[in-house]
Design a protein around this motif. Sequence first.
Motif, PDB file in Angstrom:
ATOM      1  N   THR A  37       0.824  -1.206   0.000  1.00  0.00           N
ATOM      2  CA  THR A  37       0.000   0.000   0.000  1.00  0.00           C
ATOM      3  C   THR A  37       0.859   1.257   0.000  1.00  0.00           C
ATOM      4  O   THR A  37       0.616   2.197  -0.779  1.00  0.00           O
ATOM      5  N   VAL A  38       1.856   1.285   0.867  1.00  0.00           N
ATOM      6  CA  VAL A  38       2.775   2.432   0.915  1.00  0.00           C
ATOM      7  C   VAL A  38       3.453   2.617  -0.433  1.00  0.00           C
ATOM      8  O   VAL A  38       3.586   3.735  -0.944  1.00  0.00           O
ATOM      9  N   LEU A  39       3.876   1.530  -1.032  1.00  0.00           N
ATOM     10  CA  LEU A  39       4.562   1.588  -2.317  1.00  0.00           C
ATOM     11  C   LEU A  39       3.666   2.166  -3.416  1.00  0.00           C
ATOM     12  O   LEU A  39       4.072   3.061  -4.166  1.00  0.00           O
ATOM     13  N   LEU A  40       2.432   1.684  -3.501  1.00  0.00           N
ATOM     14  CA  LEU A  40       1.526   2.129  -4.557  1.00  0.00           C
ATOM     15  C   LEU A  40       1.106   3.584  -4.363  1.00  0.00           C
ATOM     16  O   LEU A  40       1.077   4.371  -5.317  1.00  0.00           O
ATOM     17  N   VAL A  41       0.764   3.954  -3.138  1.00  0.00           N
ATOM     18  CA  VAL A  41       0.323   5.332  -2.869  1.00  0.00           C
ATOM     19  C   VAL A  41       1.456   6.323  -3.128  1.00  0.00           C
ATOM     20  O   VAL A  41       1.258   7.373  -3.748  1.00  0.00           O
ATOM     21  N   SER A  42       2.661   5.995  -2.668  1.00  0.00           N
ATOM     22  CA  SER A  42       3.782   6.904  -2.864  1.00  0.00           C
ATOM     23  C   SER A  42       4.147   7.024  -4.335  1.00  0.00           C
ATOM     24  O   SER A  42       4.580   8.090  -4.795  1.00  0.00           O
ATOM     25  N   ASN A  43       3.949   5.959  -5.107  1.00  0.00           N
ATOM     26  CA  ASN A  43       4.253   6.015  -6.528  1.00  0.00           C
ATOM     27  C   ASN A  43       3.308   6.967  -7.262  1.00  0.00           C
ATOM     28  O   ASN A  43       3.723   7.713  -8.148  1.00  0.00           O
ATOM     29  N   VAL A  44       2.027   6.954  -6.887  1.00  0.00           N
ATOM     30  CA  VAL A  44       1.067   7.887  -7.488  1.00  0.00           C
ATOM     31  C   VAL A  44       1.368   9.315  -7.046  1.00  0.00           C
ATOM     32  O   VAL A  44       1.368  10.253  -7.856  1.00  0.00           O
TER      33      VAL A  44
ATOM     34  N   GLY B 125       5.638  -6.609  -3.824  1.00  0.00           N
ATOM     35  CA  GLY B 125       5.519  -5.178  -4.050  1.00  0.00           C
ATOM     36  C   GLY B 125       5.868  -4.794  -5.474  1.00  0.00           C
ATOM     37  O   GLY B 125       5.218  -3.931  -6.075  1.00  0.00           O
ATOM     38  N   PHE B 126       6.890  -5.439  -6.039  1.00  0.00           N
ATOM     39  CA  PHE B 126       7.301  -5.136  -7.410  1.00  0.00           C
ATOM     40  C   PHE B 126       6.181  -5.443  -8.397  1.00  0.00           C
ATOM     41  O   PHE B 126       5.862  -4.619  -9.265  1.00  0.00           O
ATOM     42  N   PHE B 127       5.579  -6.623  -8.270  1.00  0.00           N
ATOM     43  CA  PHE B 127       4.518  -6.986  -9.206  1.00  0.00           C
ATOM     44  C   PHE B 127       3.248  -6.158  -8.978  1.00  0.00           C
ATOM     45  O   PHE B 127       2.515  -5.881  -9.929  1.00  0.00           O
ATOM     46  N   ALA B 128       2.985  -5.761  -7.742  1.00  0.00           N
ATOM     47  CA  ALA B 128       1.849  -4.866  -7.486  1.00  0.00           C
ATOM     48  C   ALA B 128       2.078  -3.521  -8.164  1.00  0.00           C
ATOM     49  O   ALA B 128       1.169  -2.953  -8.782  1.00  0.00           O
ATOM     50  N   LEU B 129       3.309  -3.006  -8.036  1.00  0.00           N
ATOM     51  CA  LEU B 129       3.651  -1.743  -8.683  1.00  0.00           C
ATOM     52  C   LEU B 129       3.589  -1.858 -10.196  1.00  0.00           C
ATOM     53  O   LEU B 129       3.084  -0.963 -10.889  1.00  0.00           O
ATOM     54  N   LEU B 130       4.080  -2.973 -10.734  1.00  0.00           N
ATOM     55  CA  LEU B 130       4.042  -3.190 -12.181  1.00  0.00           C
ATOM     56  C   LEU B 130       2.607  -3.269 -12.685  1.00  0.00           C
ATOM     57  O   LEU B 130       2.262  -2.658 -13.711  1.00  0.00           O
ATOM     58  N   LEU B 131       1.751  -3.996 -11.972  1.00  0.00           N
ATOM     59  CA  LEU B 131       0.347  -4.115 -12.373  1.00  0.00           C
ATOM     60  C   LEU B 131      -0.343  -2.755 -12.353  1.00  0.00           C
ATOM     61  O   LEU B 131      -1.073  -2.401 -13.297  1.00  0.00           O
ATOM     62  N   ALA B 132      -0.138  -1.991 -11.282  1.00  0.00           N
ATOM     63  CA  ALA B 132      -0.753  -0.664 -11.191  1.00  0.00           C
ATOM     64  C   ALA B 132      -0.276   0.236 -12.317  1.00  0.00           C
ATOM     65  O   ALA B 132      -1.072   0.939 -12.957  1.00  0.00           O
TER      66      ALA B 132
ATOM     67  N   SER C  18      11.225   4.113 -12.065  1.00  0.00           N
ATOM     68  CA  SER C  18      10.564   3.759 -10.816  1.00  0.00           C
ATOM     69  C   SER C  18      10.761   2.286 -10.486  1.00  0.00           C
ATOM     70  O   SER C  18      11.109   1.927  -9.352  1.00  0.00           O
ATOM     71  N   LEU C  19      10.557   1.410 -11.461  1.00  0.00           N
ATOM     72  CA  LEU C  19      10.686  -0.033 -11.220  1.00  0.00           C
ATOM     73  C   LEU C  19      12.130  -0.428 -10.934  1.00  0.00           C
ATOM     74  O   LEU C  19      12.408  -1.207 -10.014  1.00  0.00           O
ATOM     75  N   LEU C  20      13.062   0.110 -11.716  1.00  0.00           N
ATOM     76  CA  LEU C  20      14.473  -0.238 -11.533  1.00  0.00           C
ATOM     77  C   LEU C  20      14.995   0.288 -10.202  1.00  0.00           C
ATOM     78  O   LEU C  20      15.726  -0.413  -9.489  1.00  0.00           O
ATOM     79  N   ALA C  21      14.616   1.516  -9.853  1.00  0.00           N
ATOM     80  CA  ALA C  21      15.068   2.104  -8.589  1.00  0.00           C
ATOM     81  C   ALA C  21      14.527   1.320  -7.400  1.00  0.00           C
ATOM     82  O   ALA C  21      15.246   1.060  -6.427  1.00  0.00           O
TER      83      ALA C  21
END
Length: 222
Positions: free
Chosen positions: A13-20, A66-73, A112-115
Amino acid sequence: MRYLDLLTALFATVLLVSNVASTKLVVLGPFTFDGGTLLFPLAYIFGDVLTEVYGYRKSRRVIWIGFFALLLATLTFQAVAHLPAPPDAESQRFGEAFGLLLGLTPRIVLGSLLAYFLGEFANAYVLAKLKVRTEGRFFWLRALASTLVGQGLDTGVFLLVAFYGVFPKEVLLAVFLSNYAFKLGVEALMLPFTYAVVGFLKRAEGMDAYDRDTDFNPFRLT
């Protein structure tokens, strides 16, 4: 492991929200950083807690989740941003706003993904190795050292991949220093809370993992 699933959910959740939130640059006093920086340091605190209590193996699994959640989003946002909106003016206006906010360029997505990948695994690796070297002592030092490495990689790689050649080097350096200082400051200020959470989880889970014979290959999930 009663709390591992909860920590995994909070981490994602933290990862996805911060990415947006990172799509907007903000200025607070002398600091200039993307909005995601307000929340993203918690991802590294979660990483410290996971590695300290459950070990690198479990932390590696959570990082990949977290990586795959971020990739999917990210892929979903990209697809929606490029799909046509209804022809009425209101729908067109909302479609343009959505595209500006979440229709990120390929460079930002890749950065974002690589970092994230490099930073999180570096953080977990350094913390796990130092725990064995110090025989579990000096958690504050290990947490700060791992964040120093992980956040440095995360911030530097993202800015270089996403924005090098787009903004002047002076602006990128200012953003890097602001982000880096802020993230390290949050880590230091949150140490008492991190200590409390780690202590609680070790008692509740009956675990205190040491990665003495661990394969640190980030791609080995078994």
